[in-house]
Motif scaffolding. Structure first.
Motif, PDB file in Angstrom:
ATOM      1  N   UNK A   1       0.930  -1.244   0.101  1.00 16.37           N
ATOM      2  CA  UNK A   1       0.011   0.010   0.039  1.00 16.37           C
ATOM      3  C   UNK A   1       0.853   1.250   0.046  1.00 16.37           C
ATOM      4  N   UNK A   2       0.699   2.084  -1.180  1.00 12.70           N
ATOM      5  CA  UNK A   2       1.464   3.400  -0.955  1.00 12.70           C
ATOM      6  C   UNK A   2       0.587   4.656  -0.535  1.00 12.70           C
ATOM      7  N   UNK A   3      -0.736   4.331  -0.318  1.00 12.89           N
ATOM      8  CA  UNK A   3      -1.426   5.586   0.490  1.00 12.89           C
ATOM      9  C   UNK A   3      -2.312   5.920  -0.786  1.00 12.89           C
ATOM     10  N   UNK A   4      -3.332   6.888  -0.353  1.00  9.03           N
ATOM     11  CA  UNK A   4      -4.131   7.283  -1.582  1.00  9.03           C
ATOM     12  C   UNK A   4      -4.761   6.342  -2.546  1.00  9.03           C
ATOM     13  N   UNK A   5      -4.865   5.229  -2.139  1.00 10.52           N
ATOM     14  CA  UNK A   5      -5.528   4.354  -2.595  1.00 10.52           C
ATOM     15  C   UNK A   5      -4.510   3.410  -4.217  1.00 10.52           C
ATOM     16  N   UNK A   6      -3.232   3.807  -4.002  1.00 12.29           N
ATOM     17  CA  UNK A   6      -2.294   3.489  -5.043  1.00 12.29           C
ATOM     18  C   UNK A   6      -1.461   2.436  -4.259  1.00 12.29           C
ATOM     19  N   UNK A   7      -0.616   1.609  -5.109  1.00 17.99           N
ATOM     20  CA  UNK A   7       0.165   0.772  -4.739  1.00 17.99           C
ATOM     21  C   UNK A   7       1.639   1.003  -5.269  1.00 17.99           C
TER      22      UNK A   7
END
Length: 219
Positions: A191-197
């Motif tokens: 998980x990279x935050x903000x719904x991103x990977x």
């Protein structure tokens, strides 16, 4: 259950020990002499004959991910047993050295990564773990995951999903697709935050090399 020579192929590479060889010291070798040599067809894997171990290790991370995106998901029931793990990036020596120091070293916190193991539990779910070798020959079978068929977090297409959050405090997810019989390409993200990977880390699984044993952590 006896192992099929076509399925459990790694045993074919076990060379017999010659008399007195155990005490002999290996001669110094000039590894620079190997650079640039074409050697792509020696260790053929799979059943199509298109892919060898040397070809797989010649892939870059970008090439591996581009190929991964073209492949179909592997069926859950097919992933059953122990699998050899590889993490190539042929054109990035820094990546190779860092990956080796973290994943292929008996002195690293994780140990030397031998690969993964899987077994189906139902028609739609399964479980698995990773295998690590440490100095002295100890093998740990841990970093467990739940497996299922699902939608890729990377490109939205079907994939064989390894969910590590089912057993660990992590957002790590692996996704596997089939390149050939007994050859599978994987992509790991967090998980990279903000719904991103995160940027996918490309890896390869080859096998099964032997049967499921079960998880076991260090004493």
């Amino acid at each position: 259950m006896p192992f099929s020579s076509s399925k459990y192929w790694l045993g074919a590479f076990a060379a017999p020990m010659l008399s007195g060889a155990a005490s002999a010291q290996p001669a110094a070798f000039d590894f620079d002499s190997l650079k640039g040599r074409p050697n792509l067809n020696q260790t053929v894997l799979g059943t199509s004959g298109k892919w060898s171990l040397e070809k797989l290790l010649a892939l870059t991370q970008a090439e591996g991910m581009a190929l991964w995106k073209t492949l179909p998901a592997v069926a859950l029931a097919e992933m059953n047993g122990h699998y050899l793990g590889l993490g190539p990036d042929a054109k990035d020596e820094v990546y190779q050295k860092n990956y080796a120091a973290y994943m292929f070293s008996e002195t690293s916190p994780r140990g030397y990564w031998l690969g993964k193991a899987f077994r189906p539990l139902t028609a739609t779910t399964g479980e698995g773990y990773n295998r690590w070798r440490f100095a002295g020959g100890r093998i740990d079978r841990n970093l467990r995951m739940a497996t299922r068929m699902g939608t890729s977090l990377i490109d939205g297409k079907p994939a064989f999903i390894m969910d590590y959050s089912a057993f660990n405090k992590t957002t790590l997810t692996d996704e596997v697709r089939k390149l050939d019989d007994f050859i599978y390409l994987g992509a790991a993200t967090t998980d990279a935050g903000g719904g991103k990977r995160s940027k996918p880390a490309f890896f390869i699984l080859v096998g099964p090399t032997d049967e499921w044993v079960g998880p076991k952590t260090k004493p």
